[in-house]
Design a protein around this motif. Structure first.
Motif, PDB file in Angstrom:
ATOM      1  N   GLU A 135       0.833  -1.206   0.000  1.00  0.00           N
ATOM      2  CA  GLU A 135       0.000   0.000   0.000  1.00  0.00           C
ATOM      3  C   GLU A 135       0.866   1.255   0.000  1.00  0.00           C
ATOM      4  O   GLU A 135       0.619   2.202  -0.759  1.00  0.00           O
ATOM      5  CB  GLU A 135      -0.905  -0.011   1.233  1.00  0.00           C
ATOM      6  CG  GLU A 135      -1.839   1.179   1.296  1.00  0.00           C
ATOM      7  CD  GLU A 135      -2.755   1.121   2.504  1.00  0.00           C
ATOM      8  OE1 GLU A 135      -3.360   2.151   2.837  1.00  0.00           O
ATOM      9  OE2 GLU A 135      -2.862   0.034   3.134  1.00  0.00           O
ATOM     10  N   ILE A 136       1.902   1.267   0.826  1.00  0.00           N
ATOM     11  CA  ILE A 136       2.809   2.413   0.891  1.00  0.00           C
ATOM     12  C   ILE A 136       3.536   2.588  -0.440  1.00  0.00           C
ATOM     13  O   ILE A 136       3.684   3.703  -0.943  1.00  0.00           O
ATOM     14  CB  ILE A 136       3.825   2.225   2.041  1.00  0.00           C
ATOM     15  CG1 ILE A 136       3.105   2.291   3.389  1.00  0.00           C
ATOM     16  CG2 ILE A 136       4.925   3.289   1.969  1.00  0.00           C
ATOM     17  CD1 ILE A 136       3.961   1.836   4.550  1.00  0.00           C
ATOM     18  N   THR A 137       3.974   1.480  -1.026  1.00  0.00           N
ATOM     19  CA  THR A 137       4.695   1.540  -2.299  1.00  0.00           C
ATOM     20  C   THR A 137       3.819   2.131  -3.400  1.00  0.00           C
ATOM     21  O   THR A 137       4.247   3.010  -4.155  1.00  0.00           O
ATOM     22  CB  THR A 137       5.164   0.134  -2.718  1.00  0.00           C
ATOM     23  OG1 THR A 137       6.058  -0.380  -1.719  1.00  0.00           O
ATOM     24  CG2 THR A 137       5.890   0.172  -4.056  1.00  0.00           C
ATOM     25  N   ALA A 138       2.580   1.660  -3.496  1.00  0.00           N
ATOM     26  CA  ALA A 138       1.672   2.159  -4.529  1.00  0.00           C
ATOM     27  C   ALA A 138       1.377   3.640  -4.329  1.00  0.00           C
ATOM     28  O   ALA A 138       1.386   4.424  -5.291  1.00  0.00           O
ATOM     29  CB  ALA A 138       0.373   1.354  -4.508  1.00  0.00           C
ATOM     30  N   LEU A 139       1.143   4.034  -3.082  1.00  0.00           N
ATOM     31  CA  LEU A 139       0.816   5.428  -2.793  1.00  0.00           C
ATOM     32  C   LEU A 139       1.996   6.343  -3.112  1.00  0.00           C
ATOM     33  O   LEU A 139       1.828   7.399  -3.734  1.00  0.00           O
ATOM     34  CB  LEU A 139       0.425   5.570  -1.325  1.00  0.00           C
ATOM     35  CG  LEU A 139      -0.026   6.964  -0.876  1.00  0.00           C
ATOM     36  CD1 LEU A 139      -1.255   7.402  -1.664  1.00  0.00           C
ATOM     37  CD2 LEU A 139      -0.318   6.969   0.624  1.00  0.00           C
ATOM     38  N   ARG A 140       3.200   5.929  -2.733  1.00  0.00           N
ATOM     39  CA  ARG A 140       4.375   6.768  -2.962  1.00  0.00           C
ATOM     40  C   ARG A 140       4.771   6.775  -4.438  1.00  0.00           C
ATOM     41  O   ARG A 140       5.348   7.750  -4.925  1.00  0.00           O
ATOM     42  CB  ARG A 140       5.536   6.312  -2.076  1.00  0.00           C
ATOM     43  CG  ARG A 140       5.273   6.551  -0.594  1.00  0.00           C
ATOM     44  CD  ARG A 140       6.463   6.160   0.270  1.00  0.00           C
ATOM     45  NE  ARG A 140       7.573   7.078   0.079  1.00  0.00           N
ATOM     46  CZ  ARG A 140       7.722   8.226   0.741  1.00  0.00           C
ATOM     47  NH1 ARG A 140       6.812   8.612   1.632  1.00  0.00           N
ATOM     48  NH2 ARG A 140       8.767   8.998   0.534  1.00  0.00           N
ATOM     49  N   PHE A 141       4.471   5.710  -5.161  1.00  0.00           N
ATOM     50  CA  PHE A 141       4.728   5.692  -6.603  1.00  0.00           C
ATOM     51  C   PHE A 141       3.956   6.797  -7.298  1.00  0.00           C
ATOM     52  O   PHE A 141       4.466   7.489  -8.184  1.00  0.00           O
ATOM     53  CB  PHE A 141       4.330   4.331  -7.186  1.00  0.00           C
ATOM     54  CG  PHE A 141       4.313   4.295  -8.684  1.00  0.00           C
ATOM     55  CD1 PHE A 141       5.490   4.265  -9.406  1.00  0.00           C
ATOM     56  CD2 PHE A 141       3.111   4.298  -9.387  1.00  0.00           C
ATOM     57  CE1 PHE A 141       5.485   4.233 -10.800  1.00  0.00           C
ATOM     58  CE2 PHE A 141       3.089   4.270 -10.770  1.00  0.00           C
ATOM     59  CZ  PHE A 141       4.280   4.236 -11.481  1.00  0.00           C
ATOM     60  N   LEU A 142       2.705   6.988  -6.879  1.00  0.00           N
ATOM     61  CA  LEU A 142       1.827   7.960  -7.531  1.00  0.00           C
ATOM     62  C   LEU A 142       1.918   9.356  -6.920  1.00  0.00           C
ATOM     63  O   LEU A 142       1.311  10.283  -7.451  1.00  0.00           O
ATOM     64  CB  LEU A 142       0.378   7.473  -7.453  1.00  0.00           C
ATOM     65  CG  LEU A 142       0.071   6.182  -8.217  1.00  0.00           C
ATOM     66  CD1 LEU A 142      -1.328   5.687  -7.882  1.00  0.00           C
ATOM     67  CD2 LEU A 142       0.218   6.409  -9.718  1.00  0.00           C
TER      68      LEU A 142
END
Length: 234
Positions: A141-148
């Protein structure tokens, strides 16, 4: 698990890197890409140290809230981080013969920003992920959020600094790098302010403003890439 977290934290940077390297018509050697990437990551804790000391000073001075927030978000985080990413390129590539086209400035600043963001992402995953089975879900979840969000912000703000570095180096427009650092720092600070106002993207209004800010920056960066190519090769 730690190795998996490191891989996840690095993944957003690698995806954005693969996208923006396509803008380079004459690809840079891999060793230089890795060098600038790791220099960008190295400057992340240096920036954090400067931010910590600066924010502590603001608290000691007991400034009005508006002044304290502006200095913290726009200057001590925004401009300081953009300057540290610029220093990674200045120390690592500015005198290198491979640095021979205006778009190289934007590409190398983006690479530096992605290295910087990768270390931030890794630390965020380790800090906010729990333990056990929930840790994996939190990490994704953190990875996806920070990617965007934050990783893209680093890409775009760094690219803006890179554009002004190119104007200074290849078109001999003096002091342009200062202009670039201020513009990128202010955009970075605006992102910080809106992210805080959104309560980690839980509130719709500020979240939409974050999206609008990033979209505007993305369009601007694409225009700056084409402007450099047009001005250099005309």
């Amino acid at each position: 698990m730690p190795i998996g977290f490191i891989a996840l934290g690095t993944l957003p940077s690698l995806i954005w890197l693969s996208i923006y390297l396509r803008e380079d018509e004459h690809p840079e050697p891999n060793r230089f890409i890795l060098k600038v990437f790791f220099l960008g990551a190295l400057f992340a804790p240096i920036a954090a140290g400067i931010e910590f000391l600066s924010i502590s000073l603001v608290r000691v001075l007991n400034l009005p809230e508006i002044a304290a927030n502006f200095l913290t978000l726009f200057v001590f985080i925004g401009i300081v981080e953009e300057y540290c990413k610029f220093l990674a390129v200045r120390l690592g590539m500015l005198k290198n013969r491979a640095f021979d086209e205006p778009t190289d400035a934007m590409i190398y600043l983006i690479i530096s920003g992605l290295g910087f963001a990768a270390l931030e992402n890794i630390l965020a995953i380790f800090h906010f992920s729990g333990s056990g089975g929930s840790a994996v879900g939190s990490a994704f979840e953190i990875t996806a959020l920070r990617f965007l969000s934050s990783t893209l912000l680093h890409v775009l703000a760094s690219a803006i600094v890179g554009y002004y570095l190119a104007r200074s180096r290849f078109f001999l427009e003096k002091r342009k790098i200062i202009t670039g650092l201020i513009i990128a720092g202010l955009a970075h600070g605006a992102y910080n302010s809106l992210t805080l106002a959104s309560d980690s993207f839980q509130k719709l209004g500020p979240t939409l403003l974050v999206i609008a800010l990033l979209a505007t920056m993305a369009v601007t960066v694409n225009m700056l890439f084409y402007k450099l190519k047009r001005d250099f090769f005309k």
